[in-house]
Design an enzyme around this catalytic site. Structure first.
Site, PDB file in Angstrom:
ATOM      1  N   SER A 254       0.849  -1.192   0.000  1.00  0.00           N
ATOM      2  CA  SER A 254       0.000   0.000   0.000  1.00  0.00           C
ATOM      3  C   SER A 254       0.885   1.243   0.000  1.00  0.00           C
ATOM      4  O   SER A 254       2.115   1.142   0.066  1.00  0.00           O
ATOM      5  CB  SER A 254      -0.891   0.008   1.239  1.00  0.00           C
ATOM      6  OG  SER A 254      -0.105   0.361   2.363  1.00  0.00           O
ATOM      7  N   LYS A 255       0.238   2.377  -0.026  1.00  0.00           N
ATOM      8  CA  LYS A 255       0.959   3.658  -0.071  1.00  0.00           C
ATOM      9  C   LYS A 255       1.968   3.786   1.066  1.00  0.00           C
ATOM     10  O   LYS A 255       2.953   4.494   0.931  1.00  0.00           O
ATOM     11  CB  LYS A 255      -0.040   4.806   0.021  1.00  0.00           C
ATOM     12  CG  LYS A 255      -0.781   5.051  -1.279  1.00  0.00           C
ATOM     13  CD  LYS A 255      -1.353   6.475  -1.294  1.00  0.00           C
ATOM     14  CE  LYS A 255      -2.277   6.664  -2.466  1.00  0.00           C
ATOM     15  NZ  LYS A 255      -3.678   6.385  -2.152  1.00  0.00           N
ATOM     16  N   ARG A 256       1.687   3.124   2.181  1.00  0.00           N
ATOM     17  CA  ARG A 256       2.608   3.217   3.315  1.00  0.00           C
ATOM     18  C   ARG A 256       4.003   2.701   2.953  1.00  0.00           C
ATOM     19  O   ARG A 256       5.000   3.109   3.527  1.00  0.00           O
ATOM     20  CB  ARG A 256       2.096   2.399   4.501  1.00  0.00           C
ATOM     21  CG  ARG A 256       0.991   3.049   5.285  1.00  0.00           C
ATOM     22  CD  ARG A 256       0.588   2.165   6.443  1.00  0.00           C
ATOM     23  NE  ARG A 256       0.200   0.829   5.990  1.00  0.00           N
ATOM     24  CZ  ARG A 256       0.857  -0.273   6.276  1.00  0.00           C
ATOM     25  NH1 ARG A 256       1.927  -0.237   7.032  1.00  0.00           N
ATOM     26  NH2 ARG A 256       0.440  -1.448   5.823  1.00  0.00           N
ATOM     27  N   HIS A 257       4.063   1.785   1.996  1.00  0.00           N
ATOM     28  CA  HIS A 257       5.351   1.199   1.637  1.00  0.00           C
ATOM     29  C   HIS A 257       6.137   2.061   0.655  1.00  0.00           C
ATOM     30  O   HIS A 257       7.339   1.917   0.529  1.00  0.00           O
ATOM     31  CB  HIS A 257       5.140  -0.193   1.028  1.00  0.00           C
ATOM     32  CG  HIS A 257       4.520  -1.164   1.975  1.00  0.00           C
ATOM     33  ND1 HIS A 257       3.198  -1.528   1.901  1.00  0.00           N
ATOM     34  CD2 HIS A 257       5.035  -1.817   3.036  1.00  0.00           C
ATOM     35  CE1 HIS A 257       2.926  -2.382   2.869  1.00  0.00           C
ATOM     36  NE2 HIS A 257       4.015  -2.569   3.576  1.00  0.00           N
TER      37      HIS A 257
END
Ligand code: GLU
Ligand code: ZN
Length: 515
Positions: A254-257
């Site tokens: 996800s965007k967190r990565h």
């Protein structure tokens, strides 16, 4: 039977790594089987589908450079390929299920459904979904109410007490008790639009899709789809649910990565072929015994030749940004100078590398004029291509190029005097070294290759009793504006004698003014 596979995105978000992986595997599978790869737009969710995401889809594939054989933009014998243009078909097939007692009208309001949910929650019930309230309505009665235009949906009448079984190419035999399948899901909404389930099954059947390769998150919908195929009396396609794509922490990517949308990778200066190569490795292997390639660098054609559903991994694939960067670097180095220049050009234009306005012109121009992105002149283009050879070995991203070679287009800012001084040297010596450089700059720019230039420096340094490295350091700073820069001799060749001499002169002025 012809192999026909599809990528069926819903235009409700930007194209991202997961979607592209699905599209790519479908495309490679089709190519490996001499089959057809189809694009179908699943835009039945009218509140969430947006035109900008359709555009993003086309832009993304245009940039990636691989295409479907049949799709909305270029037609095909199964057109239309956009679900919102196929409404009449879904109505017809929903009617067929109603007629055969495989579906029923539901008149429950959203409020009622919400109320049931609350009541169950309060009672800590394990039951979820629809309570099958309208399943027992008299069908003639229901038909009359529907005909009188009472708001209603059409729901699938899941045969209870049975088990549904299907084979997944990767996961093997999958069995679900029908009672545990999403209870009588809506097929046709009250606005007449189909839900994903109905449209997806009808289209896969009508478009003669032979294999459904899709992300594993859809696995839980498959028993329901298999039930629907049975209700219609159709043979389901083969299913293969692709391994998940995770971040390095084991959680769904996800965007967190980091970047996940293809737009973002593009902006960051990734090459489409590097991205394709890396994404193709997410959950699949392409080695074939003795012709295994290490590292796994494959063209699209090679990937297609080697793609094999039996070589998918069950384990989730881990998306490793560092590995992707490595691939990007490798693909950059495989390009010719011309190809690389072509790829880097948009980034250079964007950063204003070719802005030809003089500083004086800039002062009088409006802000708008100033930010105008200019195309290179013929001479600038020539320099740009030549400059690629200087940076190719060190680039990781395309968008790093403009900054690295900016000194070839504009005089660099003259750095502080200390920057010119070699280790264990001093200002007076540095001035001397720069004057030596000034004396040899003309022949130096005319040397055809680096060894010749190196030899010239060595001889000239010896003559003057200085170290070659000491001679080069202030020269590098004068020419490039920095102690660390792309190769100096190549830079001198590109800039030419006159320009190089001027830069040394300016540097000399700066360092002498400091005495
Ligand atoms: N429209 C679904 C999606 O957005 C398609 C899933 C499938 O391939 O069946 O991914
Ligand atoms: Zn109902």
């Amino acid at each position: 039977m012809e192999t026909r596979v599809r990528y069926a995105p819903s235009p409700t978000g930007l194209q991202h790594i997961g979607g592209i992986r699905t599209a790519l595997f479908n495309c490679l599978f089709a190519r490996s089987k001499n089959g057809r790869f189809i694009l179908r737009l699943e835009d039945t969710d009218r509140t969430r589908s947006e035109d900008c995401y359709v555009q993003n889809l086309y832009d993304t594939f245009n940039w990636l450079g691989f295409k479907w054989d049949e799709g909305p933009d270029d037609g095909g014998s199964y057109a239309p390929y956009i679900q919102s243009e196929r409404s009449a078909l879904y109505k017809k097939y929903a009617q067929q299920l109603l007629d055969n007692d495989h579906a029923y009208y539901c008149f429950c309001s959203a409020e009622r459904i919400e109320k049931v949910r609350h009541e169950r929650e309060a009672a800590h019930s394990s039951e979820t979904g629809y309570d099958r309230h309208c399943r027992s309505l008299d069908s003639n009665e229901a038909k009359k109410r529907a005909a009188a235009k009472e708001a209603c949906t059409v729901r699938l009448k899941i045969p209870l007490g049975e088990t549904t079984c299907f084979h997944d190419h990767l996961l093997g035999k999958i069995e679900w008790k029908n009672d545990d399948v999403n209870p009588d899901p809506v097929l046709l909404k009250s606005d007449g639009f189909p839900t994903y389930h109905l449209a997806n099954v009808v289209d896969d059947h009508l478009m003669e899709i032979s294999h459904v390769l899709r992300a594993q998150e859809w696995l839980s919908s498959t028993p329901l789809h298999v039930i629907m195929y049975k209700c219609f009396g159709w043979t389901p396609p083969e299913f293969c649910h692709l391994p998940m794509v995770m971040g390095q922490d084991g959680k769904k990517l996800s965007k967190r990565h980091g970047a996940t949308s293809i737009d973002e990778f593009r902006r960051q200066g990734y090459l489409p072929d590097a991205l394709i190569n890396y994404v193709a490795l997410l959950g699949a292997s392409y080695e074939e015994g003795s012709d295994a390639k290490h590292p796994d660098i494959y063209t699209m054609e090679e990937l297609a030749k080697r793609f094999n559903l039996d070589k998918l991994n069950k384990a989730p694939a881990v998306f490793d940004y560092k590995k992707l960067e490595w691939y990007n670097g490798q693909y950059i180095r495989m390009k010719t100078d011309e190809e690389l220049a072509h790829l880097c050009l948009p980034y250079a234009v964007k950063t204003g590398l070719f802005n030809n306005l003089t500083e004086a012109q800039r002062d009088i121009d409006t802000e708008e004029e100033k930010s105008k992105e200019e195309k290179p002149t013929a001479r600038q283009r020539e320099i740009f291509i030549a400059a690629m050879a200087l940076v190719k070995e060190r680039l990781v991203f395309l968008n790093e190029a403009p900054e690295k070679i900016a000194y070839l287009f504009k005089e660099p800012q003259i750095p502080a005097v200390e920057e010119f001084i070699p280790k264990k040297s001093n200002l007076a010596n540095t001035i001397e070294l720069l004057s030596y450089a000034q004396e040899i700059i003309k022949p130096l720019t005319e040397m055809l290759d680096d060894t010749q230039a190196e030899n010239l420096i060595k001889t000239e340094a010896e003559k003057r009793n200085v170290k070659p490295g000491d001679l080069l350091m202030p020269l590098r700073v004068a020419i490039t504006g920095s102690r660390i820069s792309p190769p100096l001799f190549g830079s001198l060749r590109i800039l030419g004698a006159q320009c190089s001499a001027e830069r040394i002169k300016r540097a000399l002025e700066k360092v002498t003014s400091d005495i």
